[in-house]
Every structure is written in structure tokens, then in C-alpha cells.
Design a protein around this motif. Sequence first.
Motif, PDB file in Angstrom:
ATOM      1  N   VAL A   3       0.840  -1.206   0.000  1.00 13.71           N
ATOM      2  CA  VAL A   3       0.000   0.000   0.000  1.00 13.71           C
ATOM      3  C   VAL A   3       0.877   1.258   0.000  1.00 13.71           C
ATOM      4  O   VAL A   3       0.571   2.242  -0.664  1.00 13.71           O
ATOM      5  N   ALA A   4       1.993   1.208   0.722  1.00  9.30           N
ATOM      6  CA  ALA A   4       2.890   2.363   0.787  1.00  9.30           C
ATOM      7  C   ALA A   4       3.457   2.721  -0.580  1.00  9.30           C
ATOM      8  O   ALA A   4       3.796   3.876  -0.833  1.00  9.30           O
ATOM      9  N   GLY A   5       3.547   1.750  -1.469  1.00  9.05           N
ATOM     10  CA  GLY A   5       4.104   2.001  -2.796  1.00  9.05           C
ATOM     11  C   GLY A   5       3.098   2.512  -3.810  1.00  9.05           C
ATOM     12  O   GLY A   5       3.443   2.755  -4.970  1.00  9.05           O
ATOM     13  N   MET A   6       1.852   2.689  -3.392  1.00  2.98           N
ATOM     14  CA  MET A   6       0.812   3.129  -4.321  1.00  2.98           C
ATOM     15  C   MET A   6       0.816   4.644  -4.506  1.00  2.98           C
ATOM     16  O   MET A   6       1.139   5.390  -3.588  1.00  2.98           O
ATOM     17  N   THR A   7       0.427   5.086  -5.698  1.00  2.00           N
ATOM     18  CA  THR A   7       0.132   6.496  -5.913  1.00  2.00           C
ATOM     19  C   THR A   7      -1.285   6.772  -5.396  1.00  2.00           C
ATOM     20  O   THR A   7      -2.050   5.837  -5.129  1.00  2.00           O
ATOM     21  N   ASP A   8      -1.636   8.043  -5.271  1.00  2.00           N
ATOM     22  CA  ASP A   8      -2.997   8.387  -4.833  1.00  2.00           C
ATOM     23  C   ASP A   8      -4.040   7.747  -5.751  1.00  2.00           C
ATOM     24  O   ASP A   8      -5.003   7.136  -5.290  1.00  2.00           O
ATOM     25  N   ARG A   9      -3.846   7.889  -7.051  1.00  2.00           N
ATOM     26  CA  ARG A   9      -4.842   7.400  -8.017  1.00  2.00           C
ATOM     27  C   ARG A   9      -4.972   5.890  -7.972  1.00  2.00           C
ATOM     28  O   ARG A   9      -6.073   5.341  -8.027  1.00  2.00           O
ATOM     29  N   PHE A  10      -3.837   5.201  -7.876  1.00  2.00           N
ATOM     30  CA  PHE A  10      -3.886   3.734  -7.838  1.00  2.00           C
ATOM     31  C   PHE A  10      -4.557   3.251  -6.552  1.00  2.00           C
ATOM     32  O   PHE A  10      -5.333   2.295  -6.568  1.00  2.00           O
ATOM     33  N   ALA A  11      -4.273   3.926  -5.444  1.00  2.00           N
ATOM     34  CA  ALA A  11      -4.896   3.556  -4.172  1.00  2.00           C
ATOM     35  C   ALA A  11      -6.422   3.722  -4.252  1.00  2.00           C
ATOM     36  O   ALA A  11      -7.174   2.845  -3.801  1.00  2.00           O
ATOM     37  N   LEU A  12      -6.878   4.822  -4.835  1.00  2.00           N
ATOM     38  CA  LEU A  12      -8.322   5.036  -4.991  1.00  2.00           C
ATOM     39  C   LEU A  12      -8.947   3.995  -5.918  1.00  2.00           C
ATOM     40  O   LEU A  12     -10.050   3.501  -5.675  1.00  2.00           O
ATOM     41  N   LYS A  13      -8.228   3.640  -6.973  1.00  2.00           N
ATOM     42  CA  LYS A  13      -8.708   2.630  -7.919  1.00  2.00           C
ATOM     43  C   LYS A  13      -8.835   1.266  -7.232  1.00  2.00           C
ATOM     44  O   LYS A  13      -9.846   0.575  -7.386  1.00  2.00           O
ATOM     45  N   GLU A  14      -7.813   0.881  -6.467  1.00  2.00           N
ATOM     46  CA  GLU A  14      -7.847  -0.397  -5.750  1.00  2.00           C
ATOM     47  C   GLU A  14      -8.950  -0.391  -4.697  1.00  2.00           C
ATOM     48  O   GLU A  14      -9.642  -1.395  -4.508  1.00  2.00           O
ATOM     49  N   PHE A  15      -9.120   0.730  -4.009  1.00  2.00           N
ATOM     50  CA  PHE A  15     -10.157   0.845  -2.993  1.00  2.00           C
ATOM     51  C   PHE A  15     -11.538   0.645  -3.609  1.00  2.00           C
ATOM     52  O   PHE A  15     -12.377  -0.084  -3.075  1.00  2.00           O
ATOM     53  N   SER A  16     -11.781   1.293  -4.742  1.00  2.00           N
ATOM     54  CA  SER A  16     -13.065   1.155  -5.428  1.00  2.00           C
ATOM     55  C   SER A  16     -13.308  -0.281  -5.882  1.00  2.00           C
ATOM     56  O   SER A  16     -14.409  -0.818  -5.780  1.00  2.00           O
ATOM     57  N   LYS A  17     -12.243  -0.904  -6.390  1.00  2.00           N
ATOM     58  CA  LYS A  17     -12.352  -2.280  -6.905  1.00  2.00           C
ATOM     59  C   LYS A  17     -12.627  -3.282  -5.796  1.00  2.00           C
ATOM     60  O   LYS A  17     -13.409  -4.224  -5.964  1.00  2.00           O
ATOM     61  N   LEU A  18     -12.012  -3.055  -4.632  1.00  2.00           N
ATOM     62  CA  LEU A  18     -12.117  -4.033  -3.542  1.00  2.00           C
ATOM     63  C   LEU A  18     -13.294  -3.763  -2.614  1.00  2.00           C
ATOM     64  O   LEU A  18     -13.621  -4.592  -1.797  1.00  2.00           O
TER      65      LEU A  18
END
Length: 216
Positions: free
Chosen positions: A201-216
Motif C-alpha cells: 500500500v505504501a508504494g501506491m500512488t494516490d490514483r492507484f490507491a483510490l482505484k484499488e479501494f473502489s475495486k475491492l
Amino acid sequence: CLGHDVGHSPFGHTGEDVLDEMLDTGWSHSENSVKIFKQIEPLNLSYETINGIKFHPWKYEEPPETPEAMICRFADRIAYLTHDVEDAIRADILDENDIPKKITKLLGSPGKQWINNLISGVFKASNTKGINMDAEILECMNVLRDFMFENVYLRKETLEERKEAREVVEKLVINFTENPKLLPEQYRANQTDLENAVDYVAGMTDRFALKEFSKL
């Protein structure tokens, strides 16, 4: 300088605070940068480079050991403070008249003039014994940082966004801790599931983190 923030969490210092709270051992973006270069994606960097990356934040009383790394430490703060002020003015969060007169009297108007004067403060106080900043300029830079935290970074209007950012980071870490098979292969290291999840999670960008959050 290129590597100093490679380990930064998504959502800046808000994300860093969440990860620091979730790990009993604490968490620091600069120490995570070192972990990336030494363990996760090892690059066989020199001791001096690793030391400079680890100790570039001002929260460490122990300064980095080389003059090159001290330049990185000063450049980092000069860059983000001056650019964040300009961004805040463009976004109508700040007006130039809001900036304490003590700062504008010494540094001039935000922009190139500030950067030039702050860098000149480093030239003025540095010599063969080390890299430093003129005491008056350094005090001014610290006043500017406090002003930015109070009026931009932590202002009450961002409370809801910061709360949402905390929730995204926290729930992602919990999800990957409970479902470690969802982690990419290189993040299934010989450590606890929580530590592996935090690394990912620490290696994620803001956008990727939001994308993963939405997906999961």
C-alpha cells in the motif's frame, strides 16, 4: 535527490500517519525508501546515498553524513514550500497578502524570488566545513512552514478529505493483511502479513490507491 521520496505513501503525510499508527514499530517514508532500494527493488546503492535518503527529513536530529545529502535536505524543503505557496495562491486558498510580512519582507514575492533568496541563504552559510543555511533565512523558512501547515495543509476545509484518505489507506492495508494472496508476488516476503500489506500500500500512488479501494 531522485530517490529521496520513492518510499512515500499515498496521500502524503496523512497516509504516512496512518501507516505509522498501524505498525507497532512505526513507519517513516524515508526509511521505507531505504527498504525499497535495499530489499524490495534492490539497486546496490552506496552507503552515502542510502544514508542521505534515510536522513533527508528534518524530523531526524541526526543530519545526513555528506554535503550532497545536506543539499538534498535543504532543496526538498525549499522546493515543496515555495511551490505549495504558489499552488495555494492559484487555487484561491491563499492571497499573497495573507503571508506574514516577516516572510515577504525578507524573501520578496512568492516564486523565483523566494527560491533564489532561500538558495542564497544556503550559499551564504556554507563552506568547506559543511552545508548550512543563514540563520535569519532558516528562521524565516521555519515560520513559512508553520504558516503553511496551519493555513493550507491542515486547514479545517480539508478535514473531510483527510478523513477519507485515512480510510482508504487503512482499509487497503486491512484488506491485504486478511487476503495476502491478493498481493503481487514480490510483496509476499518473509515477514508478517501486515508488514507485507503495508509495503504494498505504501508504494501506491494516490490514483492507484483510490482505484484499488473502489475495486475491492
